[in-house]
Design an enzyme around this catalytic site. Structure first.
Site, PDB file in Angstrom:
ATOM      1  N   ILE A  39       0.922  -1.182  -0.014  1.00  0.00           N
ATOM      2  CA  ILE A  39      -0.180  -0.036   0.097  1.00  0.00           C
ATOM      3  C   ILE A  39       0.816   1.433   0.027  1.00  0.00           C
ATOM      4  CG2 ILE A  39      -0.330   0.264   2.540  1.00  0.00           C
ATOM      5  CD1 ILE A  39      -3.283   0.569   1.873  1.00  0.00           C
ATOM      6  N   ASN A  93      11.773  -9.116   6.640  1.00  0.00           N
ATOM      7  CA  ASN A  93      12.118  -8.768   7.873  1.00  0.00           C
ATOM      8  C   ASN A  93      11.234  -9.771   9.097  1.00  0.00           C
ATOM      9  OD1 ASN A  93      13.385  -6.494   6.923  1.00  0.00           O
ATOM     10  ND2 ASN A  93      11.253  -5.437   6.847  1.00  0.00           N
ATOM     11  N   GLN A 100      10.379  -5.610  11.426  1.00  0.00           N
ATOM     12  CA  GLN A 100       9.134  -6.146  11.009  1.00  0.00           C
ATOM     13  C   GLN A 100       7.983  -5.456  11.668  1.00  0.00           C
ATOM     14  OE1 GLN A 100       8.546 -10.359  11.938  1.00  0.00           O
ATOM     15  NE2 GLN A 100       6.855 -10.648  10.756  1.00  0.00           N
ATOM     16  N   HIS A 106       6.332 -12.029   5.406  1.00  0.00           N
ATOM     17  CA  HIS A 106       6.156 -11.464   4.191  1.00  0.00           C
ATOM     18  C   HIS A 106       7.472 -11.111   3.492  1.00  0.00           C
ATOM     19  CE1 HIS A 106       5.927  -8.246   7.116  1.00  0.00           C
ATOM     20  NE2 HIS A 106       6.684  -7.605   6.260  1.00  0.00           N
TER      21      HIS A 106
HETATM   22  P1  5GP Z   1       7.380  -4.697   7.386  1.00  0.00           P
HETATM   23  O1  5GP Z   1       7.798  -3.377   7.914  1.00  0.00           O
HETATM   24  O2  5GP Z   1       6.459  -5.411   8.546  1.00  0.00           O
HETATM   25  O3  5GP Z   1       8.409  -5.715   6.812  1.00  0.00           O
HETATM   26  O4  5GP Z   1       6.387  -4.414   6.214  1.00  0.00           O
HETATM   27  C1  5GP Z   1       4.887  -4.312   6.232  1.00  0.00           C
HETATM   28  C2  5GP Z   1       4.486  -3.901   5.087  1.00  0.00           C
HETATM   29  O5  5GP Z   1       3.271  -4.056   4.832  1.00  0.00           O
HETATM   30  C3  5GP Z   1       4.662  -2.124   4.534  1.00  0.00           C
HETATM   31  O6  5GP Z   1       5.549  -1.823   3.544  1.00  0.00           O
HETATM   32  C4  5GP Z   1       3.270  -1.603   4.532  1.00  0.00           C
HETATM   33  O7  5GP Z   1       3.027  -0.528   3.748  1.00  0.00           O
HETATM   34  C5  5GP Z   1       2.657  -2.796   4.087  1.00  0.00           C
HETATM   35  N1  5GP Z   1       1.195  -2.795   4.383  1.00  0.00           N
HETATM   36  C6  5GP Z   1       0.584  -2.462   5.791  1.00  0.00           C
HETATM   37  N2  5GP Z   1      -0.531  -2.651   5.824  1.00  0.00           N
HETATM   38  C7  5GP Z   1      -1.078  -2.805   4.607  1.00  0.00           C
HETATM   39  C8  5GP Z   1      -2.467  -3.007   3.810  1.00  0.00           C
HETATM   40  O8  5GP Z   1      -3.430  -2.799   4.508  1.00  0.00           O
HETATM   41  N3  5GP Z   1      -2.433  -3.262   2.652  1.00  0.00           N
HETATM   42  C9  5GP Z   1      -1.182  -3.430   1.804  1.00  0.00           C
HETATM   43  N4  5GP Z   1      -1.396  -3.551   0.638  1.00  0.00           N
HETATM   44  N5  5GP Z   1       0.086  -3.332   2.593  1.00  0.00           N
HETATM   45  C10 5GP Z   1      -0.003  -2.950   3.950  1.00  0.00           C
END
Ligand code: 5GP
Length: 144
Positions: A39, A93, A100, A106
């Site tokens: 997103i 992460n 993370q 992911h």
């Molecule tokens: P992390 O920091 O945990 O590795 O990354 C989480 C990722 O999830 C972030 O890049 C963030 O933009 C994405 N993200 C969080 N909430 C949503 C959502 O509701 N929809 C989508 N498509 N991405 C999300």
């Protein structure tokens, strides 16, 4: 204790996306994995690849889910390279100190155009005399 149990059972935002309870721009789906556009992309085409099973960290996945996930990561990386150019990062992460935020495994697949888009600099350390052998021993003892 009970509260901790229910917190563990709560669906993550990514499980809600898999279930269709939160909308997403879906890139790919199969029996065990799911991929959708981030997103807040670093660049257009930044895609997240996840296991459908809600597991927090990569090493906690069972073999089948891990293999399926890696196949989908490779499939999406191929599509990203074909669509947006040959350079990309794959970032995964695990845990708060590793940045993370969403507690559901992911992989970020991020098309890259320029070094300034992400700061991947890290500090380094050195092994003391004999320390490397101890580290190796520890790691090998924990391989399953
Ligand atoms: P992390 O920091 O945990 O590795 O990354 C989480 C990722 O999830 C972030 O890049 C963030 O933009 C994405 N993200 C969080 N909430 C949503 C959502 O509701 N929809 C989508 N498509 N991405 C999300």
């Amino acid at each position: 204790m009970l509260l901790a149990y229910f917190r563990e059972m709560e669906d993550t935002i990514f499980t809600k996306i898999v279930k269709g309870e939160i909308p997403c721009a879906k890139v790919y789906e199969d029996e065990k994995t799911f991929a959708f556009l981030d997103i807040s992309p670093v660049n257009k085409g930044h895609t997240l690849v996840i296991p459908k099973k809600q597991v927090e960290k990569f090493h906690e996945l069972d073999d089948e889910d891990a293999e399926a996930l890696m196949r989908t990561v490779q499939k999406v990386a191929q599509a990203v390279a074909e669509s947006f150019g040959p350079d990309y990062n794959i970032i995964n992460n695990n845990g708060a100190s590793a940045d993370q935020i969403v507690p559901h495994v992911h992989f970020h697949i991020i098309p890259r155009k320029d070094k300034s888009e992400i700061n991947l600099e890290w500090s380094t350390t050195k092994y003391e005399e004999g320390e490397q052998d101890k580290v190796l021993e520890k790691l090998k003892a924990n391989l399953s």
